[in-house]
Design a protein around this motif. Structure first.
Motif, short mmCIF file in Angstrom:
data_model
loop_
_atom_site.label_atom_id
_atom_site.label_comp_id
_atom_site.label_asym_id
_atom_site.label_seq_id
_atom_site.Cartn_x
_atom_site.Cartn_y
_atom_site.Cartn_z
N PRO A 1 -9.55 2.86 -2.35
CA PRO A 1 -9.75 3.20 -3.75
C PRO A 1 -8.75 4.41 -4.33
O PRO A 1 -8.20 5.16 -3.40
CB PRO A 1 -11.00 3.44 -3.99
N GLY A 2 -8.42 4.47 -5.40
CA GLY A 2 -7.66 5.46 -5.84
C GLY A 2 -6.14 5.49 -5.87
O GLY A 2 -5.42 6.40 -6.22
N VAL A 3 -5.72 4.28 -5.37
CA VAL A 3 -4.12 4.23 -5.25
C VAL A 3 -3.96 2.90 -5.88
O VAL A 3 -3.85 1.81 -5.25
CB VAL A 3 -3.88 4.21 -3.77
N GLY A 4 -3.57 3.09 -7.11
CA GLY A 4 -3.12 1.97 -7.98
C GLY A 4 -4.06 1.02 -8.21
O GLY A 4 -5.64 1.40 -7.91
N GLU A 5 -4.05 0.07 -9.17
CA GLU A 5 -5.13 -0.91 -9.71
C GLU A 5 -5.20 -2.06 -8.50
O GLU A 5 -6.46 -2.85 -8.92
CB GLU A 5 -4.59 -1.25 -10.92
N TYR A 6 -4.71 -2.14 -7.71
CA TYR A 6 -5.07 -3.37 -6.93
C TYR A 6 -5.78 -3.18 -5.47
O TYR A 6 -6.01 -3.98 -4.80
CB TYR A 6 -3.84 -4.01 -6.23
N ASN A 7 -6.34 -1.98 -5.43
CA ASN A 7 -7.02 -1.54 -4.10
C ASN A 7 -6.34 -1.52 -2.85
O ASN A 7 -7.00 -2.12 -1.93
CB ASN A 7 -8.35 -2.11 -4.29
N PHE A 8 -5.22 -1.50 -3.15
CA PHE A 8 -4.31 -1.63 -1.59
C PHE A 8 -3.50 -0.25 -1.44
O PHE A 8 -2.82 0.15 -2.34
CB PHE A 8 -3.31 -2.87 -1.65
N ASN A 9 -3.59 0.19 -0.33
CA ASN A 9 -2.85 1.38 0.13
C ASN A 9 -2.35 1.14 1.55
O ASN A 9 -2.84 1.09 2.33
CB ASN A 9 -3.79 2.53 0.16
N LEU A 10 -0.81 1.31 1.33
CA LEU A 10 -0.42 0.96 2.80
C LEU A 10 -0.70 1.70 4.03
O LEU A 10 -0.85 1.48 5.31
CB LEU A 10 1.15 0.74 2.70
N THR A 11 -1.01 3.01 3.54
CA THR A 11 -1.49 4.04 4.79
C THR A 11 -3.22 4.12 4.99
O THR A 11 -3.42 4.83 5.96
CB THR A 11 -1.05 5.51 4.47
#
Length: 357
Positions: A293-303
């Motif tokens: 959560p908290g990284v953009g609106e798509y709930n995807f964070n590469l890290t």
């Protein structure tokens, strides 16, 4: 936690009674990438780099990670169960029996993210397995004549690796005929082995997936007005699928005694986005169930991808179509499998009444 699918899946053999099955197959042989991998990459334990073989992967159906890149079953699992067959063991499994089929799908031959085991490599694995399946060429051909071969999907990783190398879109489109021709050659290799019923899936609409939406932001006019998907990425997927269907038409004409089914991943996934409620999904922008959560609106964070520190799963994967931003939930795969078996997401459906006669 180790991948415990190896003997467990063979022994438990989750099946559905074959009484309701209109068409009996002796076995299923499945080839593909991470959309169909049942754990070939972790038969000897979980590699340190493989987050997809840790919880919450596998949470919905198995209760533990099996190597499948979803919360539960995949399309091939649903198809096997509907046909009254056991879940296919990974082809690299130790102490497994393969007389009812095998799953050759693999995410990688090495540590590279996009190094998917190619169709032709997997066909070599299949050919190497033949002594375990039958005692003579004639017996092999008879077994394969009564089996269902699922060939793909292939191509998604090839396009993905090129896109993530930030190559121009025209250059990515140039890959389409080469990838489709390679798939065609693979199909003919299997036909030469005796296969007469083959399911050949196309690729998914990558422009709808949270990973691509997160990593390739575009100006507003480059998104679909209703879907919110990246139009040029979906156009690439559409071009591949159109070329693949033309190749299948050529092969049908060349091999009139062989039934080649085009299986559609693209249309159902678009429908999950546009008509979410029809399938029991939440009406929302494309959003990963398992992510950070908290990284953009798509709930995807590469890290902080699903299975890694900082990521978490939504409470109910059954109301999401996207599992981890690039793969689907068990619920999605169930809808697709039904559409491949009975229509409308296959041409013709696997259990086609006209064919069954």
């Amino acid at each position: 936690m180790r991948c415990r699918l190896l003997v467990l899946l063979v022994l438990v053999a989750h099946t559905r009674p074959p009484a309701a099955v209109a068409r009996e197959y002796a076995a299923i042989f499945n080839f593909g990438d991470s959309l169909a991998d049942a754990g070939n990459l972790c038969v000897d334990g979980i590699p340190d780099y493989l987050a997809t073989a840790r919880l919450p992967y596998g949470m919905t159906y198995f209760g533990y990670p099996t190597g499948r890149v979803s919360d539960g079953r995949l399309v091939v699992d649903f198809i096997a169960q509907e046909l009254g067959l056991p879940l296919l063991p990974p082809s690299k499994a130790k102490n497994a029996t393969f007389h009812r089929g095998a799953n050759f799908a693999a995410r990688g031959l090495g540590h590279a993210v996009w190094s998917s085991g190619s169709l032709h490599t997997q066909i070599e694995w299949f050919q190497d397995m033949k002594p375990k399946l039958c005692s003579s060429p004639q017996e092999c051909r008879e077994l394969f004549r009564r089996s269902l071969f699922i060939v793909g999907e292939f191509g998604g990783n090839d396009y993905g690796s090129t896109l993530f190398s930030f190559r121009p879109m025209l250059e990515v489109h140039d890959l389409v005929p080469h990838i489709v021709d390679s798939i065609g050659r693979g199909i003919e290799k299997l036909i030469a082995e005796g296969a007469v019923e083959l399911v050949v899936p196309g690729v998914m609409p990558n422009g709808c997936f949270p990973m691509y939406l997160s990593m390739f932001p575009k100006p507003p006019e480059m998104y679909g007005a209703r879907s919110g998907c990246i139009k040029e990425l979906n156009t690439l997927s559409w071009a591949h699928n159109a070329a693949l269907q033309r190749k299948i038409a050529e092969l049908r004409a060349k091999h009139p005694g062989v039934r080649i089914i085009y299986a559609d991943y693209y249309t159902p996934t678009i429908q999950f986005v546009l008509h979410a409620e029809k399938y029991g999904f939440l009406k929302q922008k494309p959003r990963a169930c398992c992510g950070a959560p908290g990284v953009g609106e798509y709930n995807f964070n590469l890290t902080s991808k699903c299975g890694e520190p900082g990521a978490y799963s939504c409470d109910d994967p059954s109301n999401h179509w996207s599992w981890d931003g690039i793969h689907l939930t068990e619920a999605s795969y169930g809808h697709i499998a039904k559409g491949w078996l009975y229509g409308p997401f296959a041409d013709p459906p696997i259990l086609d009444n006209k064919h069954l006669g």
